[in-house]
Scaffold this active site. Structure first.
Site, PDB file in Angstrom:
ATOM      1  N   CYS A   1      -8.613  -9.117   7.546  1.00  0.00           N
ATOM      2  CA  CYS A   1      -8.039  -8.004   8.109  1.00  0.00           C
ATOM      3  C   CYS A   1      -8.629  -7.566   9.480  1.00  0.00           C
ATOM      4  O   CYS A   1      -7.894  -6.770  10.175  1.00  0.00           O
ATOM      5  CB  CYS A   1      -8.363  -6.712   6.926  1.00  0.00           C
ATOM      6  SG  CYS A   1      -9.771  -6.961   6.220  1.00  0.00           S
TER       7      CYS A   1
ATOM      8  N   GLY B   1       0.943  -1.284   0.020  1.00  0.00           N
ATOM      9  CA  GLY B   1       0.015  -0.103  -0.142  1.00  0.00           C
ATOM     10  C   GLY B   1       0.829   1.290  -0.124  1.00  0.00           C
ATOM     11  O   GLY B   1       0.476   2.271  -0.938  1.00  0.00           O
TER      12      GLY B   1
ATOM     13  N   GLU C   1      -6.257  -0.335   1.921  1.00  0.00           N
ATOM     14  CA  GLU C   1      -6.703  -0.935   3.444  1.00  0.00           C
ATOM     15  C   GLU C   1      -5.412  -2.029   3.492  1.00  0.00           C
ATOM     16  O   GLU C   1      -5.306  -2.852   2.879  1.00  0.00           O
ATOM     17  CB  GLU C   1      -7.891  -1.769   3.126  1.00  0.00           C
ATOM     18  CG  GLU C   1      -8.506  -1.773   4.592  1.00  0.00           C
ATOM     19  CD  GLU C   1      -8.782  -3.540   4.714  1.00  0.00           C
ATOM     20  OE1 GLU C   1      -9.667  -4.168   4.153  1.00  0.00           O
ATOM     21  OE2 GLU C   1      -7.891  -4.118   5.304  1.00  0.00           O
TER      22      GLU C   1
HETATM   23  P1  NAP Z   1       0.524  -7.411  -1.126  1.00  0.00           P
HETATM   24  O1  NAP Z   1       1.738  -8.128  -1.366  1.00  0.00           O
HETATM   25  O2  NAP Z   1       0.543  -6.293  -0.606  1.00  0.00           O
HETATM   26  O3  NAP Z   1      -0.075  -7.475  -2.760  1.00  0.00           O
HETATM   27  C1  NAP Z   1      -1.276  -7.157  -3.187  1.00  0.00           C
HETATM   28  C2  NAP Z   1      -1.423  -6.706  -4.651  1.00  0.00           C
HETATM   29  O4  NAP Z   1      -0.529  -5.380  -4.559  1.00  0.00           O
HETATM   30  C3  NAP Z   1      -0.776  -7.642  -5.595  1.00  0.00           C
HETATM   31  O5  NAP Z   1      -1.733  -7.641  -6.750  1.00  0.00           O
HETATM   32  C4  NAP Z   1       0.633  -7.218  -5.685  1.00  0.00           C
HETATM   33  O6  NAP Z   1       0.983  -7.428  -6.938  1.00  0.00           O
HETATM   34  C5  NAP Z   1       0.174  -5.685  -5.615  1.00  0.00           C
HETATM   35  N1  NAP Z   1       1.533  -5.009  -5.297  1.00  0.00           N
HETATM   36  C6  NAP Z   1       1.936  -5.223  -3.928  1.00  0.00           C
HETATM   37  N2  NAP Z   1       3.119  -4.187  -3.866  1.00  0.00           N
HETATM   38  C7  NAP Z   1       3.410  -3.555  -4.940  1.00  0.00           C
HETATM   39  C8  NAP Z   1       4.295  -2.578  -5.200  1.00  0.00           C
HETATM   40  N3  NAP Z   1       5.272  -2.432  -4.611  1.00  0.00           N
HETATM   41  N4  NAP Z   1       4.063  -2.191  -6.828  1.00  0.00           N
HETATM   42  C9  NAP Z   1       3.025  -2.250  -7.279  1.00  0.00           C
HETATM   43  N5  NAP Z   1       2.072  -3.406  -7.044  1.00  0.00           N
HETATM   44  C10 NAP Z   1       2.248  -4.031  -5.865  1.00  0.00           C
HETATM   45  O7  NAP Z   1      -0.704  -8.470  -0.397  1.00  0.00           O
HETATM   46  P2  NAP Z   1      -0.794 -10.040  -0.727  1.00  0.00           P
HETATM   47  O8  NAP Z   1      -0.210 -10.552  -1.729  1.00  0.00           O
HETATM   48  O9  NAP Z   1      -2.203  -9.841  -0.668  1.00  0.00           O
HETATM   49  O10 NAP Z   1      -0.518 -10.591   0.761  1.00  0.00           O
HETATM   50  C11 NAP Z   1       1.120 -10.277   1.297  1.00  0.00           C
HETATM   51  C12 NAP Z   1       0.782  -9.855   2.536  1.00  0.00           C
HETATM   52  O11 NAP Z   1      -0.058  -8.787   2.854  1.00  0.00           O
HETATM   53  C13 NAP Z   1       0.139 -10.833   3.805  1.00  0.00           C
HETATM   54  O12 NAP Z   1       1.273 -11.636   4.147  1.00  0.00           O
HETATM   55  C14 NAP Z   1      -0.187  -9.893   4.831  1.00  0.00           C
HETATM   56  O13 NAP Z   1       0.714  -9.577   5.502  1.00  0.00           O
HETATM   57  C15 NAP Z   1      -0.705  -8.844   4.005  1.00  0.00           C
HETATM   58  N6  NAP Z   1      -2.141  -8.745   3.742  1.00  0.00           N
HETATM   59  C16 NAP Z   1      -2.995  -8.098   4.608  1.00  0.00           C
HETATM   60  C17 NAP Z   1      -4.466  -7.909   4.294  1.00  0.00           C
HETATM   61  C18 NAP Z   1      -4.995  -7.020   5.399  1.00  0.00           C
HETATM   62  O14 NAP Z   1      -6.437  -7.090   4.931  1.00  0.00           O
HETATM   63  N7  NAP Z   1      -4.749  -6.604   6.336  1.00  0.00           N
HETATM   64  C19 NAP Z   1      -5.058  -8.722   3.263  1.00  0.00           C
HETATM   65  C20 NAP Z   1      -3.961  -9.173   2.482  1.00  0.00           C
HETATM   66  C21 NAP Z   1      -2.752  -9.243   2.766  1.00  0.00           C
HETATM   67  P3  NAP Z   1       2.156  -8.663  -7.266  1.00  0.00           P
HETATM   68  O15 NAP Z   1       1.963  -9.629  -6.484  1.00  0.00           O
HETATM   69  O16 NAP Z   1       1.540  -9.171  -8.780  1.00  0.00           O
HETATM   70  O17 NAP Z   1       3.327  -7.953  -7.161  1.00  0.00           O
END
Ligand code: NAP
Length: 524
Positions: free
Chosen positions: A301, A245, A264
């Site tokens: 979340c 985010g 979020e």
């Molecule tokens: P994420 O790594 O934040 O990725 C979510 C989306 O955003 C993916 O489509 C990802 O694309 C993209 N993205 C992430 N970083 C980016 C960047 N620097 N530039 C461009 N696009 C980016 O989340 P996740 O894959 O769902 O899960 C990883 C971690 O997120 C979990 O271990 C958890 O800690 C956290 N999470 C928290 C919640 C919550 O509601 N609090 C929900 C879900 C996940 P790509 O993967 O294609 O790069």
């Protein structure tokens, strides 16, 4: 139509030379089929098409917009078994959970159709001219809200239906009149494609402009970054990690014309069990807490990642009952190997923090499953140790034991922003609860009493938001009808002749939307 692995640039299905595979969350083996990796050229085509669709979509009549949202819901339902079995394979989530999530997805689309028809979101205001006002006359002022423009929505890994290709952010942006380009989450590309196909079909049925909805996929940060950077994009909806985010917020701020990112991100959702409730029903609360903690492998979340108690024999009994309930709860698989690895790192970090004790673990029945973890820390140590209030995404929670009411308040004051804060209380706890509420209001978007934070109702009064790092903008919500506000902005029309005004702002408008006239609300 079977899953083809193609992108949707508007209604056009498009292949790519680069492809990736979906992974079965339980077996971690590749699933059949390959998915197109979108290139920068695909990004540009989808965003420009969305920009071209903006004017005709926002000016189409609102009944058509509402019918579109309802057709999206109907077409998602028609996907039937294929959607549920694909989502189960890609996410490892239980079938019952996915059925509920599909119901929520359809009901929020239908709810936003009602919102569109009701028209309150137009925010109509009329201040009639005061020609005789001294020393200067006042102009005729009229206000309504218009959509921002094309929106990029990032599918969430943990809600493959309700917060992905046809989820809450998509529904609220489309309801506002914004075309949407979805960046599919790479953990469930087949599920995402099926839903995207349902929405593209709905747009075709309503003869909407082709760019009203596009769907791009591909693993790696480049795709999301290119979408956020594209000049046609005017806002972003995101659910995921704090790291992701913040990266998107930084990208959006660096654009020549910065745009809002509604992200979020992370929350530990403190649950405070007050003394009388702890004494009256600590055992029952402990079992319910563990059920909430381990629901969906803790991948919500709103997962209760922090429990705050005042030290007492009842607090010991609560911990004992929670340890026993957790010990009987088998581990379950997580959404992706990456999310599982992040969970294990979070648990290891707590295990190696000297002031923190690991007091409970779940049952380890099978490999590749995440087993619940329960920790305990004295409030004094919590207050002087950094990072103990950070989210560990998954079934992990920390019990913070306070010496008394004053320390309890210090713990709550130290917390970062939260999506939710929960109080368990009985009548004798009311005085203490009253002193805690002002602290919790400043920390959280939703305050619950005698409930559990997992399970978010989609309703007009819901707030699924909160101060950073829960979200990037505490003034908004991503669940509930107020979510539409994120994609609107007000425009004032000063002394604009009636013939040039939008219909809903004219004096002779027959549209029955609520409006504020000279400071008083009334139906027009
Ligand atoms: P994420 O790594 O934040 O990725 C979510 C989306 O955003 C993916 O489509 C990802 O694309 C993209 N993205 C992430 N970083 C980016 C960047 N620097 N530039 C461009 N696009 C980016 O989340 P996740 O894959 O769902 O899960 C990883 C971690 O997120 C979990 O271990 C958890 O800690 C956290 N999470 C928290 C919640 C919550 O509601 N609090 C929900 C879900 C996940 P790509 O993967 O294609 O790069």
């Amino acid at each position: 139509m079977p899953i083809s692995g193609e992108l949707f640039i508007g209604p056009e299905r498009v292949l790519s030379t680069d492809q990736f595979q979906a992974i079965d969350a339980s077996s971690r083996q590749p699933l059949a089929g390959e998915f197109a990796v979108a290139t920068n050229e695909h990004v540009a085509r989808a965003c420009i098409l969305a920009d071209q669709a903006f004017e005709p979509y926002r000016t189409a009549d609102l009944e058509t917009r509402a019918l579109f949202l309802e057709a999206c819901a109907a077409n998602i339902e028609k996907l039937g078994e294929e959607l549920l079995s694909r989502a189960a394979a890609e996410t490892g989530l239980a079938r019952g959970r996915l059925e509920t999530e599909r119901g929520r997805t359809m009901s929020q689309l239908k709810l936003f159709a009602q919102v569109v028809r009701q028209g309150d979101w137009l925010g109509l205001r009329v201040d009639h001219a005061q020609v005789d006002r001294k020393p200067f006359p006042r102009s005729d002022l009229r206000q309504r809200r218009i959509p921002l423009g094309p929106v990029v929505v990032f599918g969430a890994s943990n809600f493959p239906l309700a917060f992905s290709a046809g989820g809450g952010d998509v529904a609220s942006a489309l309801a506002a009149g914004c075309p949407v380009v979805v960046k599919a989450h790479p953990a469930h590309p087949g599920t995402s494609e099926l839903v995207a196909g349902a929405i593209v079909d709905a747009a075709r049925e309503l003869a909407l402009p082709p760019g009203v909805y596009s769907h791009l996929s591909g693993p790696g940060n480049e795709l999301g970054a290119a979408l956020v950077a594209h000049p046609s994009i005017q806002a972003v909806g995101f659910t995921g990690s704090r790291h992701g985010g913040l990266a998107l917020i930084a990208l959006a701020a660096q654009r020549q014309i910065p745009i809002p990112v509604y992200a979020e991100m992370s929350s530990v959702n403190p649950v405070v069990v007050l003394p009388a409730a702890l004494k009256a029903r600590g055992d029952v609360l402990a079992a319910a807490f563990v059920a909430s903690l381990t629901l969906g492998t803790g991948q919500f979340c709103t997962n209760p990642g922090l429990v705050v108690l005042i030290d007492s024999p009842e607090a010991d009994r609560f911990s004992g009952a929670a340890i026993a309930a957790l010990a009987a709860t088998p581990g379950t698989c997580m959404l992706t190997p990456g999310i599982h690895a992040a969970f294990e790192r979070g648990v290891a970090r707590l295990c190696s923090t000297p002031a923190v004790s690991q007091i409970g673990r779940g049952r380890h029945d099978a490999n590749r499953t995440a087993v619940g973890a329960l920790f305990s820390v004295a409030a004094a140590d919590f207050l002087k140790t950094g990072g103990l209030g950070d989210e560990v995404f998954g079934p992990s929670s920390l019990i913070v034991r306070c010496s008394g009411e004053s320390e309890l308040m210090s713990v709550l004051r130290k917390l970062e922003g939260q999506l939710t804060a929960t109080l368990h209380l009985d009548q004798p706890d009311y005085a203490l609860a009253k002193s805690l509420l002002p602290i919790l209001e400043r920390k959280a978007g939703r305050i619950l009493v005698n409930g559990w934070p997992t399970g978010v109702e989609v309703a007009p009064a819901m707030v699924h938001g909160g101060p950073y790092p829960a979200t990037s903008d505490a003034r908004t919500t991503s669940v509930g009808t107020l979510a539409i506000d994120r994609f609107l902005r007000p425009v004032c029309y000063q002394d604009v002749p009636a013939a040039l005004l939008p219909t809903e702002l004219r004096e002779d408008s027959t549209l029955r939307y609520q409006r504020m006239v000279d400071g008083t609300y009334r139906a027009s």
